[in-house]
Design a protein around this motif. Structure first.
Motif, PDB file in Angstrom:
ATOM      1  N   ILE A 221       0.816  -1.211   0.000  1.00 30.29           N
ATOM      2  CA  ILE A 221       0.000   0.000   0.000  1.00 30.29           C
ATOM      3  C   ILE A 221       0.855   1.268   0.000  1.00 30.29           C
ATOM      4  O   ILE A 221       0.378   2.358  -0.315  1.00 30.29           O
ATOM      5  N   ALA A 222       2.139   1.125   0.323  1.00 37.71           N
ATOM      6  CA  ALA A 222       3.042   2.278   0.395  1.00 37.71           C
ATOM      7  C   ALA A 222       4.170   2.195  -0.641  1.00 37.71           C
ATOM      8  O   ALA A 222       5.189   2.852  -0.499  1.00 37.71           O
ATOM      9  N   SER A 226       2.497   9.696  -3.373  1.00 37.24           N
ATOM     10  CA  SER A 226       1.422  10.438  -4.035  1.00 37.24           C
ATOM     11  C   SER A 226       1.566  11.944  -3.885  1.00 37.24           C
ATOM     12  O   SER A 226       2.181  12.441  -2.938  1.00 37.24           O
ATOM     13  N   ALA A 243       0.762   6.210  -5.216  1.00 32.07           N
ATOM     14  CA  ALA A 243       0.656   5.131  -4.232  1.00 32.07           C
ATOM     15  C   ALA A 243      -0.582   4.290  -4.533  1.00 32.07           C
ATOM     16  O   ALA A 243      -0.541   3.051  -4.488  1.00 32.07           O
ATOM     17  N   GLU A 244      -1.678   4.966  -4.865  1.00 28.49           N
ATOM     18  CA  GLU A 244      -2.906   4.267  -5.215  1.00 28.49           C
ATOM     19  C   GLU A 244      -2.709   3.422  -6.479  1.00 28.49           C
ATOM     20  O   GLU A 244      -3.194   2.290  -6.573  1.00 28.49           O
ATOM     21  N   TYR A 247      -0.829   0.280  -5.828  1.00 31.68           N
ATOM     22  CA  TYR A 247      -1.669  -0.635  -5.051  1.00 31.68           C
ATOM     23  C   TYR A 247      -2.707  -1.322  -5.935  1.00 31.68           C
ATOM     24  O   TYR A 247      -3.032  -2.497  -5.725  1.00 31.68           O
ATOM     25  N   HIS A 260      -8.563   6.525  -3.840  1.00 29.21           N
ATOM     26  CA  HIS A 260      -7.870   7.176  -2.716  1.00 29.21           C
ATOM     27  C   HIS A 260      -8.792   7.315  -1.505  1.00 29.21           C
ATOM     28  O   HIS A 260      -8.383   7.032  -0.368  1.00 29.21           O
ATOM     29  N   LYS A 266      -6.285   3.299   5.487  1.00 33.63           N
ATOM     30  CA  LYS A 266      -5.227   2.296   5.442  1.00 33.63           C
ATOM     31  C   LYS A 266      -3.885   2.932   5.057  1.00 33.63           C
ATOM     32  O   LYS A 266      -2.843   2.558   5.586  1.00 33.63           O
ATOM     33  N   GLN A 267      -3.946   3.895   4.144  1.00 35.57           N
ATOM     34  CA  GLN A 267      -2.719   4.585   3.740  1.00 35.57           C
ATOM     35  C   GLN A 267      -2.115   5.357   4.912  1.00 35.57           C
ATOM     36  O   GLN A 267      -0.902   5.354   5.109  1.00 35.57           O
ATOM     37  N   LYS A 268      -2.970   6.004   5.659  1.00 34.24           N
ATOM     38  CA  LYS A 268      -2.495   6.768   6.812  1.00 34.24           C
ATOM     39  C   LYS A 268      -1.840   5.854   7.836  1.00 34.24           C
ATOM     40  O   LYS A 268      -0.781   6.168   8.392  1.00 34.24           O
ATOM     41  N   VAL A 272       1.940   6.139   4.258  1.00 36.68           N
ATOM     42  CA  VAL A 272       2.196   6.461   2.847  1.00 36.68           C
ATOM     43  C   VAL A 272       2.717   7.893   2.735  1.00 36.68           C
ATOM     44  O   VAL A 272       2.130   8.823   3.292  1.00 36.68           O
TER      45      VAL A 272
END
Length: 287
Positions: A221-222, A226, A243-244, A247, A260, A266-268, A272
């Protein structure tokens, strides 16, 4: 999943793909226009147009050409081949070869070197780095153009599709033929364009470096970095959602903001990395 909108007989995924297709055609027309007007314009106007062409190479490679790799625009294989050839002669490379290199990029996701010093991803920013760190941004930017191995790329494609490998060679031959014709018709213009052509591909490499600087090669995911600049994503066909994109590589470019929002929490949690500037201006980002 790719975003299929059942657009009809021409486009494979979305009517919105008419936009990158039209801009791809206009990019080629811009190059032809530069050639035709070169002797009529003052030197400073030609320099300005050359700089725009350099930036437009990175814009095309990271936007139009890139999205075409993941979701070919047309239902017709013939039309996809024609557009691939158009991209090739516009930027004097093989779109088919770029496709193979970029797919390796998504297999390795800017991976770190193994025990033998090799990376799966030929474009990895760690490939020529040291002590587990990325290569210096400027070394990566100005050296990457010379590191491609056409023979190795050809073999990579041939393993999957010998006919496609031959088409990639055809794209290269067409690009070389266009260059030779250009030298016959106006050698001054062609020599004038060499540094702008090289600069354009360097800008694309610069863009690529910041798409993975401070990414995490070990966490899907990272994998990418982005930028949510609205202007950048508007002009660069949502390339900022990198990043998206790593993924979900097949997710259509028009649906990246929605993706996004779906995975933002999940990114947080995964940390990321996000930059304020566009990737091509990432060097302005505070360290």
């Amino acid at each position: 999943m790719a975003a299929k909108n059942k657009p009809g007989f021409l486009f494979a995924y979305s009517y919105w793909d008419v936009i990158p297709v039209v801009f791809g055609i206009l990019h080629f027309a811009y190059l032809i226009g530069m050639f035709l007007w070169f002797d009529r314009l003052p030197w400073y106007a030609n320099v300005l147009l050359g700089l725009v062409y350099a930036v437009s190479i990175s814009w095309n490679i990271n936007g139009i050409s890139h999205n075409f790799i993941h979701n070919p625009y047309f239902k017709s294989e013939f039309l996809n081949r024609i557009f691939s050839l158009l991209e090739s002669v516009t930027m004097v490379f093989s779109q088919t070869f770029y496709d193979a290199v970029h797919k390796r990029h998504h297999i390795g996701n800017s991976d770190r070197p193994d025990a033998n010093g090799n990376t799966i991803d030929w474009l990895s920013i760690y490939r020529y780095g040291s002590n587990g760190e990325p290569e210096n941004v400027w070394a990566y930017t100005f050296k990457s153009y010379f590191r491609d191995d056409p023979a190795e790329i050809y073999r990579e494609i041939k393993k999957r599709n010998p006919g496609l490998a031959r088409f990639g060679v055809f794209e290269i031959l067409c690009s070389v033929l266009l260059v030779l014709v250009g030298f016959v018709l106006n050698w001054k213009f062609m020599l004038f364009m060499v540094p702008f052509y090289y600069l354009g591909h360097c800008l694309s490499s610069l863009n690529g470096w910041y798409e993975h600087w401070r990414g995490n090669p070990d966490l899907p995911i990272a994998w990418g970095v982005s930028s949510y600049s609205k202007l950048y994503n508007l002009i660069w066909f949502n390339n900022g959602y990198h990043a998206e994109h790593h993924y979900r590589p097949k997710h259509h470019w028009t649906k990246m903001h929605e993706l996004h929002l779906q995975i933002a929490d999940k990114q947080k949690e995964a940390g990321v990395h996000v930059i304020t500037w566009s990737h091509g201006l990432g060097f302005l980002q505070p360290k």
